[in-house]
Design an enzyme around this catalytic site. Structure first.
Site, short mmCIF file in Angstrom:
data_model
loop_
_atom_site.label_atom_id
_atom_site.label_comp_id
_atom_site.label_asym_id
_atom_site.label_seq_id
_atom_site.Cartn_x
_atom_site.Cartn_y
_atom_site.Cartn_z
N ASP A 285 89.46 101.07 40.05
CA ASP A 285 90.12 101.34 38.78
C ASP A 285 91.63 101.27 39.02
O ASP A 285 92.12 101.12 40.14
CB ASP A 285 89.67 102.71 38.24
CG ASP A 285 89.78 102.79 36.73
OD1 ASP A 285 88.97 103.49 36.11
OD2 ASP A 285 90.67 102.10 36.17
N GLU A 492 90.88 108.72 27.70
CA GLU A 492 90.93 109.31 29.03
C GLU A 492 91.44 110.74 29.02
O GLU A 492 91.07 111.53 28.15
CB GLU A 492 91.71 108.38 29.97
CG GLU A 492 91.09 106.97 30.00
CD GLU A 492 91.64 106.09 31.09
OE1 GLU A 492 92.07 104.97 30.78
OE2 GLU A 492 91.62 106.51 32.26
O1 LIG Z 1 92.38 99.17 31.69
C1 LIG Z 1 91.88 99.01 32.98
C2 LIG Z 1 91.11 100.28 33.40
C3 LIG Z 1 89.85 100.50 32.58
O2 LIG Z 1 88.96 99.40 32.74
C4 LIG Z 1 89.14 101.78 33.07
O3 LIG Z 1 87.91 102.01 32.36
C5 LIG Z 1 90.01 103.00 32.85
O4 LIG Z 1 89.56 104.06 33.68
C6 LIG Z 1 91.47 102.70 33.07
N1 LIG Z 1 92.46 103.57 33.01
C7 LIG Z 1 93.62 102.89 33.15
C8 LIG Z 1 94.91 103.52 33.13
C9 LIG Z 1 94.98 104.91 33.28
C10 LIG Z 1 96.23 105.55 33.24
C11 LIG Z 1 97.39 104.80 33.04
C12 LIG Z 1 97.30 103.42 32.87
C13 LIG Z 1 96.07 102.77 32.92
C14 LIG Z 1 93.32 101.56 33.31
N2 LIG Z 1 91.98 101.46 33.26
#
Ligand SMILES: OC[C@@H]1[C@@H](O)[C@H](O)[C@@H](O)c2nc(-c3ccccc3)cn21
Length: 603
Positions: A285, A492
C-alpha cells in the site's frame, strides 16, 4: 529475428524466461517501483526504467479531465517505457472502487456496504464488467479493486468499502473479479493471473489480511486474534479470489498480533504464495513500507529490506523513488536481498503484464471513450441502488390506516428536506472525485431530490428546504415529507469514529419535520449509526448507505415502482458499547439483526 518475449504466439512463461535473462538488476528493480502520476513523466519512466505508475485518490491531470486527457497522460508514460532498451510497458493503476470514481462523469455505483446488502453477486459481476470498460476508456489497465475486507467493527473508517461483516457474504461478492478481469476458462490454472482481453482490467484483491479486524476498527491498526480465526474470518475470500485468477493482491497496512503485514514473510510468502499458490504480484500500500517502523521512515533501509524479503513484489513508493531504487540496489549487491527474490518479484510482475496484453496493446484504446458514464452503466447503477436499499421501518401515523410507504406520486404538495437530499457529493461518499469525497455537484448524476421531482405527477408541488425549522412545516399543507440526512464523506482514518451518532443537523431536521408531518427518513451513511433515540419520530426509515450518482434508484423504490429487496450486510447495533458485535456472536443483541430488511408488501 524478433526477440522471443515480443512474440505473442509464445507462452507467457517462455516470454518471461526470455525477457528476465536479458534484464539488468537496474531494469529489474525499475519494474518493482511504482510511482505516483504527480512525479511521473515520459522522461522519468525512461530514465529510471519505472515499471508502474498509479493514480492516488483524487490525483488528476486536470480538473474534470475528459477521457482523452487521461489517455494522453497514460500514453505519455507508455511512450517513455517503450523507448527503453527492452520496451517493457508500464502498468497504470487506479482506485476504481465504486465505478471509476476519480474520473469526472464516470458512473458512481453504491459503495460495497450497499452492494453487500443487495445479496446479488451477479449484479456485482456486471458492475465489475462495466467498471472495467470505464477504466479502459481512460487508457488504464489496472484497478485497485475489489476491497474484500470483512469489516467486523463499524467504527472503522473503511467499513463502507467492505461488502459486509459476514465472511460468506464477502466470499460471494468476490464475483466482481470475474467482471473486472473476465472469467477464466475451467482449464485455467488456479492462482494464475487472468485478464480476458482489452476491455478487461487487472484486478487487485485488498488488503491482505485482516484489515477489517483491527482493534476498535482503528484504521491501519492491530488485528488481535488466533491464526485459525484470521483464516476463517478474513482470509477465506482470498481463496475465492485466487481461484478466479485475481492478478494482484495488495498488502494491508494493519498488523496481525503485532506483526506488520508488510513485514510478515510467513503470511505473505509461506501462506499466500507457497500454500495458496498465488502466482500474480503482490503490491504494497501507499508508503506502507515506510510505516513498518514507528515513527514512519525512521529506517527506510530496514523498511525496504523487510518488505521485499517478506515477499512483496511491487512497492507503491510513491514519491521518493530514487531513494527506494538506490537502497534496494544496495541491498541486492550486499546479498541482504537475494537475486532469486528479485527474480520472483519481476517474474510475477511480467506475468501480469503479459496476461493483461500490455505488450501487444500498450496504448489506450480510444474507441472506448464514450463508455465513461454511459447510459447503460447508469441504468445498472440505478438498479444497484434499488437493490441496496434496506427498509428498517414502515408504519402509519396514528389514525391513518396505510403505511407511509410506498409514497403517493399524486399528492398535491410534498416536502423534501435534509442536508443529503440535494447533494450529489454527499450521496456518493468518500473515494469520489477526491480521496475524501466532497459535497455539491462534484460530478454528473441525479440527486435524491431531483429523482423525486422526476417521479411525482406534474400536479404535485415539490418543496425543497435543506434544514427547515419547526415553523417551516406548520400549516403548509404538506401531504408528507422525505427527510434525507446522514454522514459527511470520509475515507480511511478520517472516517474512524468511536461514537457513531447521526450528525446533529440531521437530528434537528428529523425533529423539526417529523414531529408534525408524516415522514420517511432516508439515511445516507457508510455504516449503521445510533438510531434508538430518534426512530420513534419517523414513520419510515430507509438505510440507503452511500448510493452513488444514480439517486433515481431511491425514488424508484420510495414510490413503489420497485419493492425493497435489500437485506442488511451488517448488524445494526443499539449502542457502541456493544461493539464489536457480529452475527453469530454470544450475547447478540441488535436493534436490527444482520440480514434484516422489510418489504413494503409485508404488513
Ligand atoms: O490509492 C492507493 C491506495 C489504495 O489502493 C488503498 O486501498 C488505500 O489504503 C490507500 N491509501 C492511500 C493513501 C493514504 C494516505 C495518504 C495518501 C494516500 C493510498 N492508497
Amino acid at each position: 529475428g524478433q526477440m522471443l518475449y515480443k512474440d505473442s504466439r509464445q507462452s507467457i512463461e517462455a516470454r518471461i524466461k526470455d525477457l528476465l535473462r536479458r534484464m539488468t538488476l537496474e531494469e529489474k528493480i525499475g519494474q518493482m517501483t511504482q510511482i505516483e502520476r504527480a512525479v511521473a513523466s515520459q522522461a522519468v519512466v525512461r530514465q529510471y526504467g519505472i515499471g508502474d505508475v498509479l493514480n492516488g485518490g483524487g490525483s488528476a491531470p486536470a480538473e474534470r479531465a475528459a477521457p482523452n486527457v487521461w489517455e494522453d497522460m497514460v500514453d505519455d508514460y507508455q511512450i517513455g517505457a517503450m523507448s527503453t532498451r527492452l520496451g517493457i510497458p508500464v502498468i497504470y493503476g487506479v482506485d476504481a472502487v465504486h465505478g471509476h470514481n476519480n474520473v469526472y462523469g464516470a458512473t458512481i455505483y453504491p459503495h460495497n456496504i450497499g452492494l453487500g446488502s443487495s445479496r446479488d453477486p451477479e449484479l456485482v459481476r456486471r458492475i465489475g464488467a462495466a467498471t472495467a470498460l470505464e477504466v479502459r476508456a481512460t487508457g488504464m489497465p489496472y484497478a485497485f479493486a475489489p476491497c474484500i475486507a470483512v469489516c467486523r467493527d463499524p467504527r472503522w473508517g473503511r467499513c463502507y468499502e467492505s461488502y459486509g461483516e459476514d465472511t460468506q457474504l464477502v466470499r460471494s461478492m468476490t464475483k466482481i473479479i470475474q467482471g473486472l478481469q473476465g472469467s477464466p476458462p475451467p482449464s485455467h490454472p488456479s492462482g494464475y493471473p487472468y485478464v480476458g482481453g482489452p476491455s478487461k482490467v487487472v484486478a487487485c484483491a485488498k488488503h491482505f489480511v485482516g484489515d477489517g479486524g483491527t482493534v476498535k476498527g482503528i484504521d491501519e491498526n492491530n488485528t488481535v486474534t488466533t491464526y485459525r480465526q484470521l483464516v476463517q474470518v478474513h482470509m477465506a475470500p482470498y481463496l475465492d479470489a485466487i481461484a478466479m485468477g485475481v492478478s494482484t493482491i495488495m498488502i494491508s497496512y494493519s498488523s496481525f498480533n503485532g506483526i506488520k503485514m508488510h513485514a510478515n514473510r510467513f503470511l505473505v510468502t509461506e501462506v499466500l504464495k507457497n500454500r495458496l499458490g498465488f502466482q500474480g504480484f503482490l503490491i504494497s500500500d501507499w508508503e506502507a513500507i515506510d510505516r513498518i517502523t514507528d515513527p514512519p521512515k525512521q529506517n527506510y533501509t530496514y523498511s525496504v529490506l523487510t518488505s521485499v524479503n517478506a515477499g512483496i513484489d511491487m512497492i507503491m513508493v510513491p514519491f521518493d523513488y530514487q531513494n527506494f531504487i538506490n537502497i534496494l540496489t544496495g541491498l541486492v549487491k550486499s546479498g541482504a536481498v537475494s537475486q532469486s527474490r528479485i527474480d520472483d518479484a519481476v517474474t510475477r510482475i511480467l506475468r501480469v503484464k503479459f496476461a493483461a496484453g500490455l505488450f501487444e496493446a500498450p496504448k489506450a484504446n480510444r474507441k472506448l471513450n464514450n463508455k465513461v458514464g454511459a447510459e447503460d452503466h447508469r441504468e445498472l447503477a440505478r438498479e444497484a441502488v434499488r437493490k441496496s436499499l434496506v427498509l428498517l421501518k414502515n408504519s402509519a401515523r396514528s389514525g391513518s390506516s396505510k403505511n407511509i410507504l410506498p409514497l403517493s406520486k399524486t399528492a398535491p404538495k410534498i416536502l423534501v428536506a435534509g442536508t443529503h437530499a440535494d447533494d450529489l457529493g454527499l450521496q456518493c461518499g468518500g473515494w469520489t472525485i477526491t480521496w475524501q469525497g466532497g459535497s455539491g455537484q462534484t460530478t454528473i448524476g441525479t440527486t435524491i431530490r431531483q429523482a423525486i421531482a422526476n417521479t411525482v405527477s406534474q400536479s404535485t408541488q415539490v418543496v425543497y428546504e435543506q434544514s427547515p425549522d419547526a415553523n417551516f412545516v406548520k400549516d403548509k399543507g404538506f401531504s408528507y415529507a422525505v427527510v434525507v440526512i446522514g454522514e459527511q464523506p470520509y475515507a480511511e482514518i478520517a472516517g474512524d469514529n468511536l461514537n457513531l451518532t447521526i450528525p446533529s443537523q440531521g437530528i434537528d431536521t428529523i425533529r423539526n419535520v417529523c414531529s408534525s408531518l408524516r415522514c420517511v427518513v432516508v439515511l445516507i451513511s457508510g455504516r449503521p449509526l445510533v438510531l434508538e433515540p430518534h426512530i420513534d419520530m419517523m414513520d419510515a426509515l430507509v438505510a440507503a448507505w452511500l448510493p452513488g450518482s444514480e439517486g433515481q434508484g431511491v425514488a424508484d423504490v420510495l414510490f413503489g415502482d420497485h419493492d425493497f429487496v435489500g437485506k442488511s450486510s451488517r448488524t445494526w447495533f443499539k449502542r457502541v458499547d456493544q461493539l464489536p458485535m457480529n452475527v453469530g456472536d454470544m450475547g447478540y443483541d441488535p436493534l436490527f439483526p444482520y440480514g434484516f430488511g422489510m418489504t413494503m408488501r409485508q404488513q
